[in-house]
Design an enzyme around this catalytic site. Sequence first.
Site, PDB file in Angstrom:
ATOM      1  N   LYS A   1      12.274   7.531 -93.935  1.00  0.00           N
ATOM      2  CA  LYS A   1      10.814   7.594 -93.976  1.00  0.00           C
ATOM      3  C   LYS A   1      10.290   8.984 -93.627  1.00  0.00           C
ATOM      4  CE  LYS A   1       9.256   2.897 -93.540  1.00  0.00           C
ATOM      5  NZ  LYS A   1       8.387   1.962 -92.858  1.00  0.00           N
TER       6      LYS A   1
ATOM      7  N   LYS B   1      15.979  -0.278-103.412  1.00  0.00           N
ATOM      8  CA  LYS B   1      15.432  -1.525-102.879  1.00  0.00           C
ATOM      9  C   LYS B   1      14.054  -1.813-103.495  1.00  0.00           C
ATOM     10  CE  LYS B   1      13.847  -1.530 -98.750  1.00  0.00           C
ATOM     11  NZ  LYS B   1      13.548  -1.372 -97.323  1.00  0.00           N
TER      12      LYS B   1
ATOM     13  N   LYS C   1       7.280  -1.814-101.530  1.00  0.00           N
ATOM     14  CA  LYS C   1       5.835  -1.677-101.754  1.00  0.00           C
ATOM     15  C   LYS C   1       5.490  -0.242-102.142  1.00  0.00           C
ATOM     16  CE  LYS C   1       5.065  -4.557 -97.731  1.00  0.00           C
ATOM     17  NZ  LYS C   1       5.193  -4.319 -96.306  1.00  0.00           N
TER      18      LYS C   1
END
Length: 345
Positions: free
Chosen positions: A123, A208, A211
């Site tokens: 991230k 993966k 969102k």
Amino acid sequence: MSQTPADYSGPQRVLSGMQPTGQLHLGNYLGALKNWVSLQDDGAWDCFYCVVDMHAITMPHDPALLPDSVRSAAAAYIASGVDPSKSAIFAQSAVRAHAELAWIFNCVARLGWLERMTQFKDKAGKDKERASVGLFTYPVLQAADILVYKATHVPVGEDQKQHLELCRDIAARFNRDYGKGEAIFPTTEPVIQGPGARIMSLRDGSAKMSKSDVSDNSRINLDDDADKIAKKIKKAKTDPEPLPATVEELDKRPEASNLVGIYAALTGTSKADVLGEFGGEGFGKFKPALADVAVQYLAPISDEYRRLIGDKAEIDRVLAAGAEQASEVAEPVVAEARKLVGFWG
Ligand code: TYM
């Protein structure tokens, strides 16, 4: 399912949560929500399901949108079958005990433990100096979310495995340092199960389902209607070969494996069962069958979500009642931790 260790005699409790950052999708549903509902309906556990808005501010966000994002996630929980009369549904920030225990745990967790967390590295990206400190200590807050209820079981997708190991390390260290070895906090068991534990993007079998993917066609959102669900499956990336007869052969083909996994997870079967039915068939036959199954399972969730989201007052009532129920359990736990670390008052 595995059991909590024999030295822990507290109640069996379930806690899990999701970030209110964008519409929930099929990966969230098959990896987590579906198991939340099974554990709730099993009746053996007290279930706590929160929307983790405190985690959502670890990345840049728009404060004006956050409350509605929390409502949207709560509506998706309920539409998926989480029943407010059986489970506490609440916003993490509404139960202050999470933040208080997180601070104590920040002083229990070691820097080296957090430096190993792969989600932070993903991230934060290349420029980790600019990442918020909150993003770095994110898994410590997650441990507080779990242990402030002394939760024994946590249903999540496979990507959360490392965070749950950290939670166990924090509990063990706290028990050793402040509990004189007594099991103040349980050794939480992750509940990661079935072919839905890791759902991949419909456009790329090596990424993966997420969102944050720029392509809306990479995922099925829980508010997609029947038409959209079917179209996205039709467009899903595949390879030209027919489906194989065995799981070993399937595993070498990420996109095919993902679609078979989705079929298996939705129907509560295994990949081997699906290959038993469709092995040797091409995607021209398999994709319409998958679209039918996906629409049959997901369209009612999407319809219910769209009905609920129009009734803000009802969602707010559920969240208020859930926060009250959750606080009743969390407050005494944080009071016990405060006492053990020697806080004033
Ligand atoms: P989040 O919001 O990223 O994801 C919510 C849940 O959905 C699962 N999931 C998936 N499962 C299968 N395939 C996928 N493609 C997929 N994408 C997401 C995740 O594993 C997760 O179970 N850190 C957590 C939120 C959290 C939490 C907690 C979870 C905060 N506190 C305490 C459990 C207990 C997260 O970011 O989830």
